[in-house]
Design a protein around this motif. Structure first.
Motif, short mmCIF file in Angstrom:
data_model
loop_
_atom_site.label_atom_id
_atom_site.label_comp_id
_atom_site.label_asym_id
_atom_site.label_seq_id
_atom_site.Cartn_x
_atom_site.Cartn_y
_atom_site.Cartn_z
N ARG A 35 -3.55 13.38 -8.58
CA ARG A 35 -2.90 13.74 -9.85
C ARG A 35 -3.73 13.30 -11.05
N GLN A 36 -4.93 12.77 -10.79
CA GLN A 36 -5.88 12.34 -11.82
C GLN A 36 -5.29 11.29 -12.77
N LEU A 37 -4.57 10.33 -12.20
CA LEU A 37 -4.09 9.23 -13.03
C LEU A 37 -5.28 8.38 -13.47
N SER A 38 -5.10 7.61 -14.52
CA SER A 38 -6.21 6.85 -15.10
C SER A 38 -6.73 5.75 -14.20
N GLY A 39 -5.86 5.12 -13.41
CA GLY A 39 -6.34 4.05 -12.56
C GLY A 39 -5.28 3.53 -11.62
N ALA A 40 -5.75 2.94 -10.52
CA ALA A 40 -4.84 2.36 -9.52
C ALA A 40 -5.54 1.16 -8.89
N THR A 41 -4.78 0.11 -8.64
CA THR A 41 -5.28 -1.08 -7.95
C THR A 41 -4.20 -1.55 -7.00
N VAL A 42 -4.61 -2.00 -5.82
CA VAL A 42 -3.68 -2.52 -4.82
C VAL A 42 -3.97 -4.00 -4.64
N TYR A 43 -2.91 -4.81 -4.69
CA TYR A 43 -3.02 -6.25 -4.48
C TYR A 43 -2.25 -6.64 -3.22
N ARG A 44 -2.81 -7.53 -2.45
CA ARG A 44 -2.14 -8.07 -1.27
C ARG A 44 -1.60 -9.44 -1.65
N ALA A 65 -1.39 -12.39 9.49
CA ALA A 65 -0.60 -11.59 8.55
C ALA A 65 0.61 -11.02 9.26
N GLU A 66 1.73 -11.08 8.60
CA GLU A 66 2.94 -10.44 9.10
C GLU A 66 3.62 -9.72 7.96
N ASP A 67 3.26 -8.47 7.76
CA ASP A 67 3.86 -7.61 6.74
C ASP A 67 3.87 -8.28 5.37
N LEU A 68 2.71 -8.68 4.91
CA LEU A 68 2.59 -9.32 3.60
C LEU A 68 2.95 -8.34 2.49
N PRO A 69 3.39 -8.87 1.34
CA PRO A 69 3.74 -7.99 0.23
C PRO A 69 2.50 -7.30 -0.35
N ILE A 70 2.71 -6.07 -0.79
CA ILE A 70 1.68 -5.26 -1.44
C ILE A 70 2.22 -4.84 -2.80
N VAL A 71 1.37 -4.95 -3.84
CA VAL A 71 1.71 -4.45 -5.17
C VAL A 71 0.67 -3.40 -5.53
N ILE A 72 1.15 -2.22 -5.90
CA ILE A 72 0.28 -1.13 -6.33
C ILE A 72 0.49 -0.96 -7.83
N GLU A 73 -0.57 -1.12 -8.60
CA GLU A 73 -0.48 -0.93 -10.05
C GLU A 73 -1.18 0.36 -10.43
N LEU A 74 -0.49 1.16 -11.25
CA LEU A 74 -1.02 2.45 -11.69
C LEU A 74 -0.86 2.53 -13.21
N ILE A 75 -1.87 3.06 -13.88
CA ILE A 75 -1.85 3.15 -15.34
C ILE A 75 -2.07 4.59 -15.76
N ASP A 76 -1.23 5.05 -16.69
CA ASP A 76 -1.41 6.37 -17.31
C ASP A 76 -0.29 6.56 -18.33
N THR A 77 0.00 7.80 -18.68
CA THR A 77 1.09 8.08 -19.61
C THR A 77 2.43 7.98 -18.86
N ASP A 79 4.83 10.13 -18.84
CA ASP A 79 5.13 11.42 -18.20
C ASP A 79 4.45 11.57 -16.85
N LYS A 80 3.15 11.24 -16.78
CA LYS A 80 2.42 11.38 -15.52
C LYS A 80 2.95 10.40 -14.46
N LEU A 81 3.29 9.19 -14.89
CA LEU A 81 3.81 8.20 -13.94
C LEU A 81 5.20 8.58 -13.46
N ASN A 82 6.03 9.11 -14.36
CA ASN A 82 7.35 9.59 -13.94
C ASN A 82 7.23 10.74 -12.95
N GLY A 83 6.24 11.60 -13.16
CA GLY A 83 6.00 12.69 -12.21
C GLY A 83 5.63 12.16 -10.83
N LEU A 84 4.79 11.13 -10.79
CA LEU A 84 4.43 10.53 -9.51
C LEU A 84 5.66 9.88 -8.86
N LEU A 85 6.47 9.18 -9.65
CA LEU A 85 7.68 8.55 -9.10
C LEU A 85 8.62 9.59 -8.50
#
Length: 113
Positions: A35-44, A65-77, A79-85
């Motif tokens: 969807r050409q979002l501006s950026g994404a980063t995944v943290y464990r 490791a046993e199902d550690l938490p993951i945080v996905i950060e995405l940056i954009d407008t 509208d674009k983030l709501n579309g992804l959601l």
């Protein structure tokens, strides 16, 4: 340096969450890139728990490791983030927690050499 209004979307998932056999976080980042979002980063995460369990998942030497938490950060407008959601709600079966907050985006350009 020019500032722009944008949004930060954080999606909280588990490392063991899958989408059609693929790690869920990889699939989400691929959808964001498509969807050409501006950026994404995944943290464990090192430790955490969520709505589906009251067990604290943690990183320990004796069990790597046993199902550690993951945080996905995405940056954009917003509208674009709501579309992804909306897309994620329609195409995932895993329960996810997401937060959306307004941010100021600044691109820092390096000086020419």
């Amino acid at each position: 340096m020019r500032a722009e209004d944008g949004c930060l979307l954080r999606i909280f998932a588990g490392e063991g969450d899958k989408h059609e056999g693929r790690p869920l976080y990889e699939w989400i980042v691929a959808q964001a890139q498509e969807r050409q979002l501006s950026g994404a980063t995944v943290y464990r995460g090192l430790m955490g728990f969520g709505a589906h369990t009251r067990v604290i998942h943690t990183f320990k030497i004796e069990r790597l490791a046993e199902d550690l938490p993951i945080v996905i950060e995405l940056i954009d407008t917003r509208d674009k983030l709501n579309g992804l959601l909306t897309f994620l709600e329609q195409h995932t079966t895993s329960g996810l927690l997401a937060t959306l907050q307004p941010i100021e985006i600044r691109m820092i350009q390096g000086r020419p050499k």
